[in-house]
Write a protein that holds these residues in place. Sequence first.
Motif, PDB file in Angstrom:
ATOM      1  N   TRP A  64       2.915  -0.950   4.280  1.00 28.90           N
ATOM      2  CA  TRP A  64       1.849  -1.188   3.319  1.00 28.90           C
ATOM      3  C   TRP A  64       1.741  -0.058   2.314  1.00 28.90           C
ATOM      4  CZ3 TRP A  64      -0.096  -5.830   2.898  1.00 28.90           C
ATOM      5  CH2 TRP A  64      -0.066  -6.680   4.007  1.00 28.90           C
ATOM      6  N   VAL A  65       1.956   1.167   2.788  1.00 28.18           N
ATOM      7  CA  VAL A  65       1.900   2.315   1.863  1.00 28.18           C
ATOM      8  C   VAL A  65       2.988   2.209   0.810  1.00 28.18           C
ATOM      9  CG1 VAL A  65       2.193   4.811   1.683  1.00 28.18           C
ATOM     10  CG2 VAL A  65       0.766   3.860   3.487  1.00 28.18           C
ATOM     11  N   ASP A  66       4.209   1.851   1.245  1.00 29.22           N
ATOM     12  CA  ASP A  66       5.311   1.718   0.282  1.00 29.22           C
ATOM     13  C   ASP A  66       5.016   0.622  -0.736  1.00 29.22           C
ATOM     14  OD1 ASP A  66       6.613   3.722   1.626  1.00 29.22           O
ATOM     15  OD2 ASP A  66       7.842   2.365   2.839  1.00 29.22           O
ATOM     16  N   ARG A  67       4.496  -0.504  -0.252  1.00 28.10           N
ATOM     17  CA  ARG A  67       4.166  -1.592  -1.180  1.00 28.10           C
ATOM     18  C   ARG A  67       3.040  -1.191  -2.128  1.00 28.10           C
ATOM     19  NH1 ARG A  67       4.145  -6.966   2.769  1.00 28.10           N
ATOM     20  NH2 ARG A  67       6.376  -6.910   3.321  1.00 28.10           N
ATOM     21  N   LEU A  68       2.065  -0.481  -1.595  1.00 23.26           N
ATOM     22  CA  LEU A  68       0.936  -0.081  -2.421  1.00 23.26           C
ATOM     23  C   LEU A  68       1.367   0.931  -3.483  1.00 23.26           C
ATOM     24  CD1 LEU A  68      -2.054  -0.390  -2.951  1.00 23.26           C
ATOM     25  CD2 LEU A  68      -2.492   1.420  -1.292  1.00 23.26           C
ATOM     26  N   VAL A  69       2.254   1.851  -3.089  1.00 30.43           N
ATOM     27  CA  VAL A  69       2.762   2.820  -4.066  1.00 30.43           C
ATOM     28  C   VAL A  69       3.518   2.101  -5.174  1.00 30.43           C
ATOM     29  CG1 VAL A  69       4.384   4.709  -4.389  1.00 30.43           C
ATOM     30  CG2 VAL A  69       2.819   4.754  -2.455  1.00 30.43           C
ATOM     31  N   ALA A  70       4.359   1.125  -4.786  1.00 32.64           N
ATOM     32  CA  ALA A  70       5.098   0.366  -5.800  1.00 32.64           C
ATOM     33  C   ALA A  70       4.148  -0.418  -6.696  1.00 32.64           C
ATOM     34  CB  ALA A  70       6.090  -0.572  -5.108  1.00 32.64           C
ATOM     35  N   MET A  71       3.124  -1.035  -6.079  1.00 35.00           N
ATOM     36  CA  MET A  71       2.165  -1.797  -6.870  1.00 35.00           C
ATOM     37  C   MET A  71       1.385  -0.874  -7.809  1.00 35.00           C
ATOM     38  SD  MET A  71      -1.207  -3.913  -5.690  1.00 35.00           S
ATOM     39  CE  MET A  71      -2.080  -2.348  -5.568  1.00 35.00           C
ATOM     40  N   ALA A  72       0.982   0.295  -7.300  1.00 31.93           N
ATOM     41  CA  ALA A  72       0.219   1.225  -8.137  1.00 31.93           C
ATOM     42  C   ALA A  72       1.047   1.708  -9.315  1.00 31.93           C
ATOM     43  CB  ALA A  72      -0.249   2.416  -7.297  1.00 31.93           C
ATOM     44  N   ARG A  73       2.320   2.005  -9.060  1.00 34.88           N
ATOM     45  CA  ARG A  73       3.181   2.463 -10.148  1.00 34.88           C
ATOM     46  C   ARG A  73       3.403   1.349 -11.175  1.00 34.88           C
ATOM     47  NH1 ARG A  73       7.803   5.771  -6.664  1.00 34.88           N
ATOM     48  NH2 ARG A  73       6.469   7.550  -6.105  1.00 34.88           N
ATOM     49  N   THR A  74       3.617   0.132 -10.678  1.00 32.01           N
ATOM     50  CA  THR A  74       3.813  -0.994 -11.598  1.00 32.01           C
ATOM     51  C   THR A  74       2.566  -1.251 -12.427  1.00 32.01           C
ATOM     52  OG1 THR A  74       5.355  -2.002 -10.019  1.00 32.01           O
ATOM     53  CG2 THR A  74       4.466  -3.413 -11.752  1.00 32.01           C
ATOM     54  N   THR A  75       1.404  -1.228 -11.760  1.00 34.87           N
ATOM     55  CA  THR A  75       0.143  -1.454 -12.477  1.00 34.87           C
ATOM     56  C   THR A  75      -0.102  -0.366 -13.510  1.00 34.87           C
ATOM     57  OG1 THR A  75      -0.773  -2.503 -10.498  1.00 34.87           O
ATOM     58  CG2 THR A  75      -2.329  -1.810 -12.190  1.00 34.87           C
ATOM     59  N   ALA A  76       0.162   0.889 -13.125  1.00 37.61           N
ATOM     60  CA  ALA A  76      -0.031   1.983 -14.066  1.00 37.61           C
ATOM     61  C   ALA A  76       0.937   1.870 -15.245  1.00 37.61           C
ATOM     62  CB  ALA A  76       0.160   3.322 -13.357  1.00 37.61           C
ATOM     63  N   PHE A  77       2.178   1.437 -14.957  1.00 37.70           N
ATOM     64  CA  PHE A  77       3.166   1.279 -16.026  1.00 37.70           C
ATOM     65  C   PHE A  77       2.751   0.177 -16.994  1.00 37.70           C
ATOM     66  CE2 PHE A  77       7.056  -0.719 -17.667  1.00 37.70           C
ATOM     67  CZ  PHE A  77       7.633   0.374 -18.314  1.00 37.70           C
ATOM     68  N   ILE A  78       2.304  -0.956 -16.426  1.00 35.41           N
ATOM     69  CA  ILE A  78       1.850  -2.048 -17.291  1.00 35.41           C
ATOM     70  C   ILE A  78       0.618  -1.627 -18.087  1.00 35.41           C
ATOM     71  CG2 ILE A  78       0.909  -4.388 -17.295  1.00 35.41           C
ATOM     72  CD1 ILE A  78       2.639  -4.979 -14.854  1.00 35.41           C
ATOM     73  N   GLY A  79      -0.297  -0.944 -17.406  1.00 31.16           N
ATOM     74  CA  GLY A  79      -1.495  -0.486 -18.101  1.00 31.16           C
ATOM     75  C   GLY A  79      -1.186   0.490 -19.217  1.00 31.16           C
ATOM     76  N   MET A  80      -0.249   1.392 -18.983  1.00 35.09           N
ATOM     77  CA  MET A  80       0.128   2.327 -20.039  1.00 35.09           C
ATOM     78  C   MET A  80       0.796   1.604 -21.197  1.00 35.09           C
ATOM     79  SD  MET A  80      -1.012   5.239 -19.236  1.00 35.09           S
ATOM     80  CE  MET A  80      -0.177   6.177 -20.516  1.00 35.09           C
ATOM     81  N   GLY A  81       1.588   0.559 -20.861  1.00 31.65           N
ATOM     82  CA  GLY A  81       2.195  -0.226 -21.936  1.00 31.65           C
ATOM     83  C   GLY A  81       1.150  -0.931 -22.784  1.00 31.65           C
ATOM     84  N   VAL A  82       0.144  -1.512 -22.109  1.00 29.82           N
ATOM     85  CA  VAL A  82      -0.947  -2.157 -22.858  1.00 29.82           C
ATOM     86  C   VAL A  82      -1.704  -1.128 -23.678  1.00 29.82           C
ATOM     87  CG1 VAL A  82      -3.107  -3.429 -22.618  1.00 29.82           C
ATOM     88  CG2 VAL A  82      -1.152  -4.020 -21.179  1.00 29.82           C
TER      89      VAL A  82
END
Length: 335
Positions: free
Chosen positions: A172-190
Amino acid sequence: MTDAPNDTAEDAQPARRLEMRVRPTAPIVPPSNVSGNALMLVIAIMAFLACLTFGAVNMVRSTASSWQSQISREITIQIKPDDALDMEQALKDARDLALTFSGTRDGTIVDKAATARLLEPWLGEGLNIDELPVPRLVIVTIDETSPPDFAAMRTALAQKIPTASLDDHRTWVDRLVAMARTTAFIGMGVLVLVFSAMVLTVVFATRGALSGNRHIVEVLHFVGAEASFVASEFQKHFLKISLKGSFAGGFLAALFFAIAGFWQGRSIATPQSDQATALFGTFSMGLTGYLGIAGTIAVIALLTTLTARFTVMRTIHEIDLIRSDPSRTDQLPDT
């Protein structure tokens, strides 16, 4: 006849001078000519959207980091029921065994009432845990900096309690880290897209407001005003407009997050608040979020001011080119 000498004396007195009054000075750039109301509204809208996006990205990153930290500092021991197993004693033994390992801090047995509440969304209320083969849980808090040996703990639990299993939440930690990085990347793109749109909108709106007041620049330049002086006057005027608009937009964004946080705090443990917290986290930006809003206001004011200065300097340069060679009308803006 006696009044004649008096009249002569009055005529001999010098005429009283009219009192000189200093005419009040007016700004070089008349606000009535360059009101900038439309520009101020555009700046306020773009500042609101930019600050709202920045706050949302910061909120999502903080929430993901909090989730990751919470999962990383806890492990779960699950004990499945068995006919020959004393569940309450097995829970105590599992907790005591886990606390013997270095790197563990505390252990909590999830009681029957808490277990029933966990199952309520799927099985409804009024559950009798004793009548169902429901696994029981022990939550162990660990030291994130120096976690225990999970492999050794699994082996010890399997030897003492065969139906016990250890979940260190690593998946779950690995998935959450990946999700957090993806969300932050998308958010920074927006955020980059919003800032880019904001920059272009502010620049073109400022240039449009100045193009409608080209005659003021021409008059000031023709009467001998230096280019730097004319540019500084327009620069001050548009700086005031940009500060008013960007502050209004930033204030509305901060007010939105403050109201959302207040509502969330007042409606704790309600379905609406729980769903909003699960999706977006807590509506609290912290110091970083408010500093970001202040930085956005400063960036917008700087962009508007620099755009005004460069546009005025370019206009004066075009005027000088046409004065030096009247045949060169290619420098004139299209009307």
